[in-house]
Write an enzyme that holds these catalytic residues in place. Structure first.
Site, PDB file in Angstrom:
ATOM      1  N   ASP A  69       4.928  -1.474  10.644  1.00  0.00           N
ATOM      2  CA  ASP A  69       5.884  -1.945   9.639  1.00  0.00           C
ATOM      3  C   ASP A  69       6.940  -0.866   9.392  1.00  0.00           C
ATOM      4  O   ASP A  69       6.786   0.270   9.840  1.00  0.00           O
ATOM      5  CB  ASP A  69       5.171  -2.342   8.331  1.00  0.00           C
ATOM      6  CG  ASP A  69       4.274  -1.252   7.757  1.00  0.00           C
ATOM      7  OD1 ASP A  69       4.300  -0.114   8.260  1.00  0.00           O
ATOM      8  OD2 ASP A  69       3.545  -1.536   6.801  1.00  0.00           O
ATOM      9  N   ASN A 135      -3.086  -2.910  -3.590  1.00  0.00           N
ATOM     10  CA  ASN A 135      -2.949  -4.303  -4.042  1.00  0.00           C
ATOM     11  C   ASN A 135      -3.442  -5.302  -2.991  1.00  0.00           C
ATOM     12  O   ASN A 135      -3.182  -6.495  -3.086  1.00  0.00           O
ATOM     13  CB  ASN A 135      -1.482  -4.606  -4.399  1.00  0.00           C
ATOM     14  CG  ASN A 135      -0.553  -4.531  -3.184  1.00  0.00           C
ATOM     15  OD1 ASN A 135      -0.995  -4.174  -2.088  1.00  0.00           O
ATOM     16  ND2 ASN A 135       0.707  -4.859  -3.365  1.00  0.00           N
ATOM     17  N   HIS A 137      -2.620  -5.286   0.262  1.00  0.00           N
ATOM     18  CA  HIS A 137      -1.710  -5.571   1.377  1.00  0.00           C
ATOM     19  C   HIS A 137      -2.179  -4.900   2.662  1.00  0.00           C
ATOM     20  O   HIS A 137      -2.898  -3.908   2.641  1.00  0.00           O
ATOM     21  CB  HIS A 137      -0.260  -5.225   1.036  1.00  0.00           C
ATOM     22  CG  HIS A 137       0.111  -3.773   1.026  1.00  0.00           C
ATOM     23  ND1 HIS A 137       1.161  -3.293   0.279  1.00  0.00           N
ATOM     24  CD2 HIS A 137      -0.395  -2.689   1.661  1.00  0.00           C
ATOM     25  CE1 HIS A 137       1.278  -1.992   0.472  1.00  0.00           C
ATOM     26  NE2 HIS A 137       0.353  -1.599   1.299  1.00  0.00           N
ATOM     27  N   GLU A 142       2.356  -8.405   1.656  1.00  0.00           N
ATOM     28  CA  GLU A 142       2.022  -8.211   0.245  1.00  0.00           C
ATOM     29  C   GLU A 142       1.269  -9.444  -0.284  1.00  0.00           C
ATOM     30  O   GLU A 142       1.242 -10.481   0.373  1.00  0.00           O
ATOM     31  CB  GLU A 142       3.325  -8.019  -0.562  1.00  0.00           C
ATOM     32  CG  GLU A 142       4.179  -6.823  -0.123  1.00  0.00           C
ATOM     33  CD  GLU A 142       3.661  -5.480  -0.642  1.00  0.00           C
ATOM     34  OE1 GLU A 142       2.508  -5.406  -1.114  1.00  0.00           O
ATOM     35  OE2 GLU A 142       4.434  -4.498  -0.564  1.00  0.00           O
TER      36      GLU A 142
HETATM   37  C1  GLP Z   1       1.905   1.265   2.763  1.00  0.00           C
HETATM   38  C2  GLP Z   1       2.096   0.722   4.204  1.00  0.00           C
HETATM   39  C3  GLP Z   1       0.798   0.235   4.752  1.00  0.00           C
HETATM   40  C4  GLP Z   1      -0.216   1.273   4.397  1.00  0.00           C
HETATM   41  C5  GLP Z   1      -0.567   1.117   2.941  1.00  0.00           C
HETATM   42  C6  GLP Z   1      -1.580   2.113   2.396  1.00  0.00           C
HETATM   43  O1  GLP Z   1       2.822   0.726   1.876  1.00  0.00           O
HETATM   44  N1  GLP Z   1       3.079  -0.293   4.361  1.00  0.00           N
HETATM   45  O2  GLP Z   1       0.924   0.014   6.143  1.00  0.00           O
HETATM   46  O3  GLP Z   1      -1.356   1.099   5.186  1.00  0.00           O
HETATM   47  O4  GLP Z   1       0.620   1.095   2.174  1.00  0.00           O
HETATM   48  O5  GLP Z   1      -1.027   3.379   2.286  1.00  0.00           O
HETATM   49  P1  GLP Z   1      -1.875   4.682   2.067  1.00  0.00           P
HETATM   50  O6  GLP Z   1      -2.682   4.875   3.301  1.00  0.00           O
HETATM   51  O7  GLP Z   1      -0.861   5.776   1.880  1.00  0.00           O
HETATM   52  O8  GLP Z   1      -2.722   4.468   0.874  1.00  0.00           O
END
Ligand code: GLP
Length: 243
Positions: A69, A135, A137, A142
């Site tokens: 992404d 959340n 996602h 989302e």
């Molecule tokens: C982000 C990304 C996701 C990621 C998630 C968790 O916004 N778009 O691909 O896996 O949130 O992030 P983190 O690993 O920093 O908790």
């Protein structure tokens, strides 16, 4: 539905354990097509993988990496950009870098960029690594995203916009994102969901043990017969085992 395989490792060696599993896969299939996320969860895994590559224990030269992404509205040089982050944390640290497919968010046509990136992923993904949003996602799918969600331009949840700025150091708040859709992720031959820290315990329990639903898009990953969850002990504390 097959219950996902759950591996729980102590936090101290979680990154090395996950990197070692990944290195095994790459030895089995040096030309693997990998979909990779960014974020704080995979970052230490990438550091361990880069160290292993530097020791000659793994080689990604013939692999292909497809970015999961990307943000819209951030400058190409922004350190929080997913492509910049993956280059910095993994690709640029490898003795021989794999082919890398970033998302063409700077070309002025996000819809076309999403379609082009979907076509890259549709050529096949052997293994998709995912982080888990607090959340629920996955990627930028989302809450509200269903199992048929396509690769697309998305509005980001307020928490995701804030996180980009506050935690990942983006110079400004992103205006949106492009993500591989849940349907495309489910088409990957294998999915590994990476989850660490006590802050993710509740959402991991929701993902694996709650009802499937678009309030927690990650719950749809349970439809995949080769979903594997790699968690550290803190993230696994709220699991009841009733899966
Ligand atoms: C982000 C990304 C996701 C990621 C998630 C968790 O916004 N778009 O691909 O896996 O949130 O992030 P983190 O690993 O920093 O908790």
């Amino acid at each position: 539905m097959t219950a996902p395989r759950l591996d729980v490792f102590p936090a101290a060696d979680w990154p090395e354990r996950v990197a070692a599993e990944l290195a095994d896969r790459l030895r089995e299939r040096p030309t693997a097509r990998l979909c990779l996320p960014t974020g704080d969860t995979p970052a230490p895994v990438y550091a361990a993988l880069a160290d292993a590559a530097a020791r000659g224990a793994v080689d990604l030269a013939r692999a292909t990496v497809v970015l999961l992404d990307e943000y819209l509205g951030l400058e190409p040089s922004d350190p929080a950009r997913c492509d910049a982050r993956l280059r910095r944390e993994l690709l640029d640290r490898l003795p021989a870098a794999p082919a890398f497919h970033a998302i063409a968010v700077d070309d002025g046509d996000p819809v076309a960029a999403a379609a082009a990136h979907d076509a890259v992923a549709a050529a096949g993904l052997d293994l998709t690594l995912l982080g888990l949003g607090a959340n629920g996602h996955v990627g930028f799918n989302e809450p509200g995203s269903g199992p048929d969600a396509a690769t697309r331009v998305v509005a980001l949840a307020e928490t995701s916009r804030e996180l980009a700025h506050v935690r990942y150091g983006a110079a400004r708040t992103p205006t949106g994102g492009i993500t591989l859709g849940i349907a495309r992720l489910l088409a990957s031959a294998e999915i590994w969901l990476l989850v660490t820290g006590a802050g993710k315990a509740a959402v991991l329990a929701r993902t694996l043990e709650g009802p499937e639903g678009d309030d927690c898009p990650a719950s749809f990953l349970r439809r995949h017969s080769r979903l594997r969850v790699l968690a550290d002990e803190a993230a696994a504390t709220a699991l009841s085992g009733a899966r």
